[in-house]
Design a protein around this motif. Sequence first.
Motif, PDB file in Angstrom:
ATOM      1  N   ASP A  72     -11.602  70.637 -47.858  1.00  0.00           N
ATOM      2  CA  ASP A  72     -11.037  71.547 -47.113  1.00  0.00           C
ATOM      3  C   ASP A  72     -10.988  72.975 -47.483  1.00  0.00           C
ATOM      4  O   ASP A  72     -10.567  73.285 -48.536  1.00  0.00           O
ATOM      5  CB  ASP A  72      -9.572  71.051 -47.127  1.00  0.00           C
ATOM      6  N   GLN A 319      -1.074  68.043 -45.747  1.00  0.00           N
ATOM      7  CA  GLN A 319      -1.525  68.470 -44.497  1.00  0.00           C
ATOM      8  C   GLN A 319      -3.049  68.187 -44.482  1.00  0.00           C
ATOM      9  O   GLN A 319      -3.502  67.716 -43.494  1.00  0.00           O
ATOM     10  CB  GLN A 319      -1.247  69.996 -44.235  1.00  0.00           C
ATOM     11  N   ASP A 323      -5.166  65.496 -42.012  1.00  0.00           N
ATOM     12  CA  ASP A 323      -6.260  66.281 -41.303  1.00  0.00           C
ATOM     13  C   ASP A 323      -7.735  65.316 -41.585  1.00  0.00           C
ATOM     14  O   ASP A 323      -8.329  65.051 -40.559  1.00  0.00           O
ATOM     15  CB  ASP A 323      -6.681  67.717 -41.465  1.00  0.00           C
TER      16      ASP A 323
END
Length: 332
Positions: A72, A319, A323
Motif C-alpha cells: 500500500d 484501512q 482495501d
Amino acid sequence: MRFCKIAQRELIEEMEKSMMGDARNRTAVQEFTLEGFPSVQPLGKVLFLVHLLAYLASIMGNTLIITITWADHRLQTPMYFFLSSFSFCECCFITTVIPKLLAMYLSRRKSISFAACFTQAFVFLFVGTTIFFLMAVLSLDRYLAICKPLYYPTVMNPRMCFLLVTACLALGFFLMVVPVILLSQSSFCGPHVIPHFFCDFGPLTKLSCSDTRSIEMLAFAMDSFVLLTSLIITIIAYSNIVFTIVCLPSAKERQKAFFTCSSHLIVLSLMYSSCVLIYMKPKQTTSLDSNREAALVNTVVTPLLNPVVYTLRNKQVHQALRDALSRIRLQR
C-alpha cells in the motif's frame, strides 16, 4: 651438560603432552544438550501447542505488517519503513529459538552441535541488538513527527531511513560478533548440558573450561552499551513526546495520544526488564532458573504483542487491510 639435555628433553615432552591434552579438551565437546524446562516435561505436548500457536501468530502478524506496508503506497512512509524492518527482525529473532524449542517438546533428543549452538547464540544476540537499536530509531521518528513536524520531512528522507536501518544492523553485528567468536575459541571439555532452552551466551560461559572472565566483562560492557544507549534515547524521546501531548488543547487528542504511548511503553518495559535481568550482570555466576522465564517472555510474549501494539491497532493499517481484502474479493 648431559643432565641438562635430558631435563630439556623431558620438559619438551611434557609441553607436547600438555598441548595434546589441550587440543583434546578443545574438541572433547562436539555437541551440547539443551536442558529446556525439565520441571514441566510431562506437559510437553500442551506446551508445544501453546508455543506453536504463539509462534505462528507472531510470524503471521509481523509478515502481514511487512506485506501491507510494501503493498500500500499510503503506508510507504518513514514510520512504516522502520516498523516493517522491525517486524522482519522480530521474525528472524523468534525463528532462531522457537523451532528448536518446539522440537524439544516433541522429541527426547535435545542435542545441538557445537557449530549450530554458537551460530544460534550469535544470530540471537545480533538480531536482538538490532531490535533494540531499531526501537530507539522508532522513538526518534515519533519524536520528530510529533515534536518537530516541520523538520520531519526533511530529516527523515528515504536515504536517512535506509542509513539508520543499516547502522542498526551494522552495530548489532560488530558489537556481538567479537564476544561470540572469543567464547567459541575457548576450551569446552565437559559438562555439555546447557541449563536453558537455547544456546545463550551466559550459560555457555559457565560450561567453558577456560578462564572466561575477560570475555564476560567484554560481553557485559557490550550489553550495557546496547541497553543503556537505546533506553536513554527512548526515555528522552518519549519524555518530549509526553510534554508535547500535555500541551495539546483538546482533551480527546490527549487521551488518544496517551493511550497509544502507554501501550508502547508496556511493550518497552517488558523487553528492557527481561533483558536487564538476563544480560546486565558482570558475572554469570548466579542461578539461571529465573533467566529461562525472562528469556521466554522476551522470545515468545513480546514478539506476539509488538504487531498488535505498534501497527495492527492503527487506523491507517486497518484501512489498508480493508482495501486489500476488497481488491482480493473483486479479483475473484
